[in-house]
Design an enzyme around this catalytic site. Sequence first.
Site, PDB file in Angstrom:
ATOM      1  NE  ARG A  16       3.890 -12.900  49.755  1.00  0.00           N
ATOM      2  CZ  ARG A  16       4.755 -13.586  50.493  1.00  0.00           C
ATOM      3  NH1 ARG A  16       4.542 -14.864  50.721  1.00  0.00           N
ATOM      4  NH2 ARG A  16       5.805 -12.998  51.018  1.00  0.00           N
ATOM      5  CG  LEU A  18      -6.767 -12.552  50.809  1.00  0.00           C
ATOM      6  CD1 LEU A  18      -7.823 -11.933  51.716  1.00  0.00           C
ATOM      7  CD2 LEU A  18      -7.383 -12.933  49.456  1.00  0.00           C
ATOM      8  N   GLY A 433       9.609 -34.898  51.736  1.00  0.00           N
ATOM      9  CA  GLY A 433      10.801 -34.057  51.610  1.00  0.00           C
ATOM     10  C   GLY A 433      10.872 -32.938  52.618  1.00  0.00           C
ATOM     11  CB  CYS A 517       1.540 -16.728  47.126  1.00  0.00           C
ATOM     12  SG  CYS A 517       0.054 -15.920  47.666  1.00  0.00           S
ATOM     13  CD  GLU A 606       0.524 -27.806  37.517  1.00  0.00           C
ATOM     14  OE1 GLU A 606       0.070 -28.188  38.594  1.00  0.00           O
ATOM     15  OE2 GLU A 606       1.196 -26.787  37.398  1.00  0.00           O
ATOM     16  CG  HIS A 695      -2.594 -29.789  50.630  1.00  0.00           C
ATOM     17  ND1 HIS A 695      -2.142 -31.029  50.263  1.00  0.00           N
ATOM     18  CD2 HIS A 695      -1.908 -28.897  49.879  1.00  0.00           C
ATOM     19  CE1 HIS A 695      -1.224 -30.884  49.312  1.00  0.00           C
ATOM     20  NE2 HIS A 695      -1.069 -29.619  49.065  1.00  0.00           N
TER      21      HIS A 695
HETATM   22  N1  GLN Z   1       9.750 -32.365  48.036  1.00  0.00           N
HETATM   23  C1  GLN Z   1       8.737 -31.358  48.064  1.00  0.00           C
HETATM   24  C2  GLN Z   1       8.312 -31.123  49.491  1.00  0.00           C
HETATM   25  O1  GLN Z   1       8.327 -32.043  50.250  1.00  0.00           O
HETATM   26  C3  GLN Z   1       7.555 -31.778  47.235  1.00  0.00           C
HETATM   27  C4  GLN Z   1       6.470 -30.756  47.249  1.00  0.00           C
HETATM   28  C5  GLN Z   1       5.346 -30.996  46.244  1.00  0.00           C
HETATM   29  O2  GLN Z   1       5.149 -32.038  45.731  1.00  0.00           O
HETATM   30  N2  GLN Z   1       4.572 -30.018  45.952  1.00  0.00           N
HETATM   31  O3  GLN Z   1       7.936 -30.032  49.867  1.00  0.00           O
END
Ligand code: GLN
Length: 760
Positions: A16, A18, A433, A517, A606, A695
């Site tokens: 990893r 990068l 969470g 990742c 997905e 994000h």
């Molecule tokens: N419970 C997870 C968190 O809070 C959910 C993460 C997700 O949906 N990708 O990190």
Amino acid sequence: MISVTPLGFPRIGARRELKQALESFWKGDSDARSLHATAAALRERHWRLAREAGADIVPVNDFSLYDHVLDTSVLFDAIPASHRAAFDEDPLSGYFALARGLQDGRRDLRALEMTKWFDTNYHYLVPQFEANQRFALRGDKPLAELTQAQALGLEARPVLLGPVSLLKLGKRVDGGDPRELLDHLLPAYAELLSKLKAAGAQWVQIDEPALVLDLDDADRAAYRRAYAALAEVDAPQRLLTTYFGALGDNATLAAQLPVEGLHLDLVRAPQQLESVLPLLPEDRALSLGVVDGRNIWRADLDAALSLARRAGARAKWLAPSCSLLHVPADLELEKKLPTPLKHWMAYARQKIEELRLLADALAGNADAERDLAAAASARAARLASPLLRNAGVRKRLAAVEPAMANRVSPYPQRARLQQERLNLPLFPTTTIGSFPQTAQVRRARAEHKAGKIDDDAYRSFLENETVQCLREQEALGIDVLVHGEFERNDMVEYFGEQLDGFAFTAHGWVQSYGSRCVKPPVLFGDVSRPRAMTVDWTRYAQSQTDRPVKGMLTGPVTILQWSFVRDDQPRADSCRQIALALREEVLDLESAGIAVIQIDEPALREGLPLRRADWPAYLAWAGESFRLAASGVGDATQIHTHMCYAEFNDIIDAVAALDADVISIETSRSRMELLDAFARYRYPNGIGPGVYDIHSPRVPSRAEMSELLDKALDVLEPAQLWVNPDCGLKTRGWPEVRAALQAMVQAAQGLREQTTAEVS
Ligand code: GLN
Ligand code: ZN
């Protein structure tokens, strides 16, 4: 002679590298020069690795600093007006502003929307086109990478995302049809192709994965127009690559497009060889995707060999089914995998070696034929191994009755009982969470793993983190708390480690988005739960606060979807095994007094097959698995689910059929667009449309979140609405999380006051 050519190689680096380079650049610890140097070194290393493993031709321009779809948007100058100034000032920070947003006092730029790349767990940045978008060739990335490879004496094939797939993956700001932009886009492609030719490229690989989707007439017209136009260009020979499935009813279209080569995914769709062959013009070269680019099992080399023989003289290249982006780099690094397992597996490098073996065997090389037979028997040994079967699991599954997948009472009745028990305010606030996995948390985990701190010390460290996290949430005024998930490395790995039937790799990293990742567990056998997995931590957290603490589980479909799964039985069967194990966990949590349990299914969408005709079967088994896991509890136990980066419009009834009491979903990057589906469908249960895009490090304001909530209330009943971020907070830092959650709670409070005022 048939040659070996991967369509793309994992770019993050086996260790990893990068990721480290990116994150240090973003932190300001290193400069652009050193980032570019790491990138160049990685490209070179990967080409050499591929070459040494047996590739005749290496792919170039498959590399990306963040995402190849973003690269393509930028390459053709599809840069949103809002970001253009930042871009002109400094292309690299402009690029990262598109990827991650930019907030620097002077500017406040949003990141582009992000979504899943076909049915993978890779995320791409959705191209954003202006209504009258103009395109131009910007920069020289593909050319520069070609030149770099050529300077090393390598035969290289540039990879481009094709024009029709690019447009179809994007959105127009005015809501118009991006395909209308095709005629403006083609000259830029043409210019690039002729430059590649001038730079000495013999072939160019043009990825058109959209060709395996259900297409309409406008799509087909776009394909014909695009490739007719590009055929006029003095370009390298064109290899049109399709992957992730069968061409199906698009086979005739693909076969007739004026290109020189065609790549077929013969792992997902081996049967398409026979149907496509007769459609192809005499002189069309074939690239055969015979080794699975989506999984880590050794290939069925006998089957691959027979496919290659059947393809006959047209077969020019042997390749993995798709880019190797979706598998880890090199199995050699795995020193601790249990022995039979390692023999069963292949990463990117080993997959190229398999292709080499096939190519040599096809050429009549006796050594290769012998090695091939040995490899085939290694695969047969896996399929026959007793490690794959657990009689107890099979017996319990056979005893499952349909009623076990339904809650006792319908939602309205449950909601009443849950409200009596939980006594929550209107617009309850919660989080998804995880809380920030700080350097300290990661260090403690690493030290514990390395034996540098003992179990007790690690446990008290985690207890301390958990309690602090609860105090933070209480201070912020959040209604339903979480324990923070500090004990978890990853939401799937954590469960896989505790379930039987899974194995773990040390270096099986796969890029998820940007520098992020994941290390998917390897689901190799029947799945069962030897002991409770989350009860201790959840019970501990609940003992430390008066507010309800949500138990936090990863759902069966997501565990399946984010693992490398055995390929010797239907995925549905493996999914039900996981569901049964999770059902036991849910019941244990309930017995421990936990009133709210969230079962995350971010991967439900997905997992949807790429072709609509295959949806109902998938949705039936996926939904049944979720409900099997969730439905053992009593009415007063509130089941939440969470999904992110999902386009719900077309599966809303399946989502509703999960019958979760509350669902939280990603909506903020797409400005609540997703809610349309819930509105139109009149989704009956509780729903928390994310108001804070986690994000990106950008902190949204209270006003912004209030506005999103108002939008949500246009289509939802007040009693349905929950207030929460888009997703878990593990990738964020505490200061931004604190600020954003404070604004979020204030937005909820504001809404409560407003609503009470309206009522009285
Ligand atoms: N419970 C997870 C968190 O809070 C959910 C993460 C997700 O949906 N990708 O990190
Ligand atoms: Zn999420």
